[in-house]
Motif scaffolding. Structure first.
Motif, PDB file in Angstrom:
ATOM      1  N   SER A  28       1.004  -1.132   0.055  1.00 48.74           N
ATOM      2  CA  SER A  28       0.016   0.144   0.029  1.00 48.74           C
ATOM      3  C   SER A  28       1.014   1.350   0.025  1.00 48.74           C
ATOM      4  CB  SER A  28      -1.017  -0.049   1.042  1.00 48.74           C
ATOM      5  OG  SER A  28      -1.744  -0.888   1.196  1.00 48.74           O
ATOM      6  N   GLY A  29       0.459   2.118  -0.982  1.00 48.88           N
ATOM      7  CA  GLY A  29       1.377   3.468  -0.927  1.00 48.88           C
ATOM      8  C   GLY A  29       2.254   3.437  -2.152  1.00 48.88           C
ATOM      9  N   CYS A  50       2.356   2.999  -5.411  1.00 48.20           N
ATOM     10  CA  CYS A  50       2.247   3.869  -6.477  1.00 48.20           C
ATOM     11  C   CYS A  50       1.218   5.015  -6.155  1.00 48.20           C
ATOM     12  CB  CYS A  50       1.968   2.901  -7.555  1.00 48.20           C
ATOM     13  SG  CYS A  50       1.789   3.543  -9.465  1.00 48.20           S
ATOM     14  N   THR A  51       1.675   5.887  -5.403  1.00 50.01           N
ATOM     15  CA  THR A  51       0.676   7.219  -5.057  1.00 50.01           C
ATOM     16  C   THR A  51       1.620   8.248  -5.342  1.00 50.01           C
ATOM     17  OG1 THR A  51       1.097   7.020  -2.821  1.00 50.01           O
ATOM     18  CG2 THR A  51      -0.645   5.411  -3.702  1.00 50.01           C
ATOM     19  N   CYS A  77      -0.815   6.814 -11.722  1.00 53.41           N
ATOM     20  CA  CYS A  77      -1.277   6.682 -10.183  1.00 53.41           C
ATOM     21  C   CYS A  77      -0.636   7.699  -9.452  1.00 53.41           C
ATOM     22  CB  CYS A  77      -0.717   5.428  -9.429  1.00 53.41           C
ATOM     23  SG  CYS A  77       1.177   4.978  -9.805  1.00 53.41           S
ATOM     24  N   ASN A 117      -5.652   7.702  -7.470  1.00 53.19           N
ATOM     25  CA  ASN A 117      -5.156   6.884  -6.624  1.00 53.19           C
ATOM     26  C   ASN A 117      -6.423   5.666  -6.652  1.00 53.19           C
ATOM     27  OD1 ASN A 117      -3.174   7.620  -4.724  1.00 53.19           O
ATOM     28  ND2 ASN A 117      -4.425   7.240  -2.884  1.00 53.19           N
ATOM     29  N   ASN A 123      -4.603   2.357  -5.677  1.00 51.23           N
ATOM     30  CA  ASN A 123      -4.001   2.080  -4.296  1.00 51.23           C
ATOM     31  C   ASN A 123      -5.122   1.916  -3.427  1.00 51.23           C
ATOM     32  OD1 ASN A 123      -1.577   2.321  -2.362  1.00 51.23           O
ATOM     33  ND2 ASN A 123      -2.917   3.822  -1.622  1.00 51.23           N
ATOM     34  N   SER A 178      -6.555  -1.439  -1.949  1.00 54.94           N
ATOM     35  CA  SER A 178      -5.594  -2.139  -1.033  1.00 54.94           C
ATOM     36  C   SER A 178      -6.127  -1.931   0.356  1.00 54.94           C
ATOM     37  CB  SER A 178      -4.094  -1.814  -1.310  1.00 54.94           C
ATOM     38  OG  SER A 178      -3.851  -0.657  -0.894  1.00 54.94           O
ATOM     39  N   GLU A 197      -5.434   2.757   5.051  1.00 54.96           N
ATOM     40  CA  GLU A 197      -4.466   1.502   4.612  1.00 54.96           C
ATOM     41  C   GLU A 197      -3.771   1.406   5.844  1.00 54.96           C
ATOM     42  OE1 GLU A 197      -4.081   3.709   1.551  1.00 54.96           O
ATOM     43  OE2 GLU A 197      -5.488   2.350   0.585  1.00 54.96           O
ATOM     44  N   ASP A 256       2.317   2.690   4.381  1.00 49.94           N
ATOM     45  CA  ASP A 256       2.537   3.746   3.496  1.00 49.94           C
ATOM     46  C   ASP A 256       3.844   3.635   2.729  1.00 49.94           C
ATOM     47  OD1 ASP A 256       1.923   5.793   1.491  1.00 49.94           O
ATOM     48  OD2 ASP A 256       2.470   7.568   2.946  1.00 49.94           O
TER      49      ASP A 256
END
Length: 626
Positions: free
Chosen positions: A435-436, A438-439, A459, A463, A466, A469, A588, A591
């Motif tokens: 998680s995180g 590709c943000t 991404c 978002n 992401n 997830s 999430e 990160d």
């Protein structure tokens, strides 16, 4: 543009750093800024007075403890190349990135402001670039933002104030580390300091970047440490003519790496004292003594900057002290905001012009129309307009809460987010170590570097992948524009299976086509949920900015099965959700690569958590709404 002096070995270090040092201002994708607001200033910069310069390199600047710092002084020159004889005001910049390199300098390549080389010198200022203690060509041991380094900043200004080539008036400029040095110098209140212009400075390095929510930064700090260490290892230009001084410098730099800064970094990474907000960080926070800044200050920040949290706090602290202060907050990451390449969108001109206006007014006593620049000018995400206010939290803002409602299931369905009655529900949050990744968070917390290489990666701006997830809680499509600005608090009622875990939150704008724009984020370790109400911030009696101690003594595991509220500080911003769009809170458990659990977390970081909503567990998001 006249080039700066060039170190003969620069190509080597340039190749070594090329993988992580882009050209300043290389743009991370961002929403397009609107045209300048109505009432844009009509002020015009004055022309050059001189067209040549002369630089004296490696001036010895003695500190009160006998350590010698080194500075390069640039002066206007006459047509025959000789320095002008009149005394001039001095603009001081203190850098850890080696003044001999075009890194972090005007016209440089890393956090170099978008200002032509010698722009101010050509207009009647002297410029003094100084290597911070233990970096570049300066003696001593580097210990970033330590009390000794802070004292150095004030002593450098006092030294420039009393030199025979100075008229006694001093200003300061520069971004990031260079901006933080200005604040520390101003807090010393040295003689002669008249104005400062820090871009992308930090208020509280621990909370701003080093340990958001109590977990350690694993993205920005390692690359930053390597950059300072790498540039500090370059032999100084004066090595041959002053071998003893060069040897002293080399020994000091080596000793700092082995016995100073490196162990400090490792202590944090291994969960030692530096991992908590104790004495080490207490002396490294400009915000602690911000009321001592009594010189006019112009702050430039970024809504995706690594110091996004602290920049408004610095503005407010200086404003409370009654000191003239301005603040521009744009849709920029660290490199973008530091370079100032896009600052013209705010409607006041280029960064060079803004700095000239500031220094000409406060140092030279000229009327440059500063009353045309609002105390606060910020970019409103969602509309692309620039908003001007007198305060960061202005009187037309009121606190509004949105309740999390019902249940959410990872990648299957969203819960609700409502200003009305909330339905009871519970949602399982399974932390996923991807998680995180590709943000915009990844880009933000690496200073904007990834988007330089992969600028078209979807991404960065969308978002939704992401969000799949974790958990999502969405409002209904809004029927009229929802405007909010400032810090935000999310109170989530949670239980854990392991006693700890990370709540990584994103506040987002969901468009009718399903695309998701990440507005801002917040993070909180469950075990560091202890709240200091006296230091927290409230609006209309509602919590909008929690303050957690983040001490080893306040760390407390949440017994499995116990439900407790956890307040998560969502970093400040300005945004609008337009009709037809939805407000989303995404949750999430990681990160990546931004944050890494402390080593003692173990499997706790992977344990599932439960988020409770409605009824006895009124999980909510509270924000200042205009």
């Amino acid at each position: 543009m006249k080039p700066k002096a060039w170190w003969p070995g620069l190509p080597v270090i340039t190749l070594a750093l090329s993988a992580m040092v882009p050209v300043a201002g290389s743009a991370a994708p961002a929403q397009a800024a609107s045209p300048p607001a109505a009432g844009t200033t009509t002020w015009k910069p004055r022309p050059e007075q001189w067209h040549k310069t002369v630089t004296v390199k490696d001036l010895a600047i003695p500190m009160s403890d006998g350590t010698i710092l080194r500075g390069d002084l640039t002066f206007p020159a006459t047509a025959d190349g000789k320095a002008v004889t009149q005394k001039l005001p001095v603009l001081v910049t203190i850098t850890p990135y080696n003044k001999s390199l075009p890194i972090g300098t005007n016209g440089g390549t890393l956090l170099g402001a978008d200002v032509p080389a010698d722009y101010f010198v050509d207009r009647g200022y002297a410029e003094l670039w100084v290597d911070a203690r233990g970096t570049g060509s300066s003696e001593g041991r580097w210990s970033a933002f330590s009390e000794r380094e802070s004292r150095d900043a004030g002593e450098v200004v006092a030294w420039a104030h009393r030199q025979p080539w100075s008229d006694g008036d001093v200003g300061m400029q520069g971004g990031s580390y260079l901006g933080i040095e200005q604040l520390f110098a101003a807090e010393q209140q040295p003689p002669g300091l008249k104005a400062i212009f820090p871009t992308v400075p930090s208020a509280d390095p621990y909370r701003d970047v080093a340990a958001a929510g109590g977990e350690l930064d694993a993205a920005f700090l390692p690359q930053w440490f390597l950059l300072v260490s790498g540039t500090g290892a370059i032999p100084p230009a004066f090595s041959l003519r002053e071998p003893q001084s060069a040897l002293t410098m080399a020994v000091d730099h080596l000793a700092a790496g082995v016995g100073g800064t490196l162990p400090e970094v490792l202590s944090g990474a291994l969960g030692g004292d530096v991992a908590y907000d104790g004495p080490y960080w207490a002396e490294r926070k400009p915000i602690t003594h911000i009321d001592k800044v009594r010189v006019p200050t112009f702050i430039v920040g970024g809504e995706y900057d690594i110091f996004q949290r602290g920049e408004p706090l610095l503005f407010e602290g200086i404003q409370r002290a009654g000191t003239p202060v301005k603040f521009i907050d744009g849709p920029w990451d660290h490199l973008q905001a530091g370079s100032g390449k896009e600052i013209g969108g705010a409607g006041y001109g280029s960064l060079a012009e803004l700095e000239l206006r500031w220094f000409d007014h406060w140092i030279k006593g000229m009327d440059t129309g500063l009353d045309q620049i609002a105390p606060v000018t910020y970019y409103e995400q969602g509309t692309g307009r620039w908003v001007r206010t007198d305060q960061w939290i202005a009187s037309d803002l009121s606190a509004q809460s949105f309740q999390l409602s019902g249940s959410s299931a990872t990648a299957v369905k969203s819960g609700g987010l409502t200003a009305g009655a909330a339905a009871a529900g519970k949602s399982i949050l399974q932390p996923l170590p991807a998680s995180g990744l590709c943000t915009r968070s990844t880009d933000q917390w690496t200073g904007g570097l990834p988007s330089v290489v992969l600028k078209d990666l979807p991404c960065w701006n969308d978002n939704r992948l992401n969000d799949a997830s974790g958990l999502a809680f969405d409002s209904a499509p809004v029927t009229r524009t929802l405007r909010f600005q400032g810090p935000i608090n999310a109170r989530l009622y949670v239980s854990t299976t392991s006693g700890d875990g990370l709540l990584s939150l994103a506040l987002e704008d969901v468009a009718p086509d399903g695309s998701v724009h990440r507005i801002t984020g917040g993070w909180q370790s469950v075990s560091q949920r202890a709240l200091d109400k006296a230091k927290s911030r409230y609006l209309d009696g509602k919590l909008i900015q929690p303050w957690h101690p983040f001490l080893k003594s306040t760390k407390e595991a949440l017994p499995p099965g116990t439900i407790a509220p956890v307040d998560v500080e969502i970093f400040p911003t300005g945004a609008a959700i337009q009709p037809g769009h939805r407000l989303r809170l995404a949750v999430e458990g990681f990160d990546i690569p931004h944050l890494a659990p402390l080593p003692d977390a173990g499997v706790q970081a992977l344990g599932p958590m439960m988020i409770y909503t409605g009824g006895d567990y009124p999980s909510s998001v509270t924000m200042p709404v205009r």
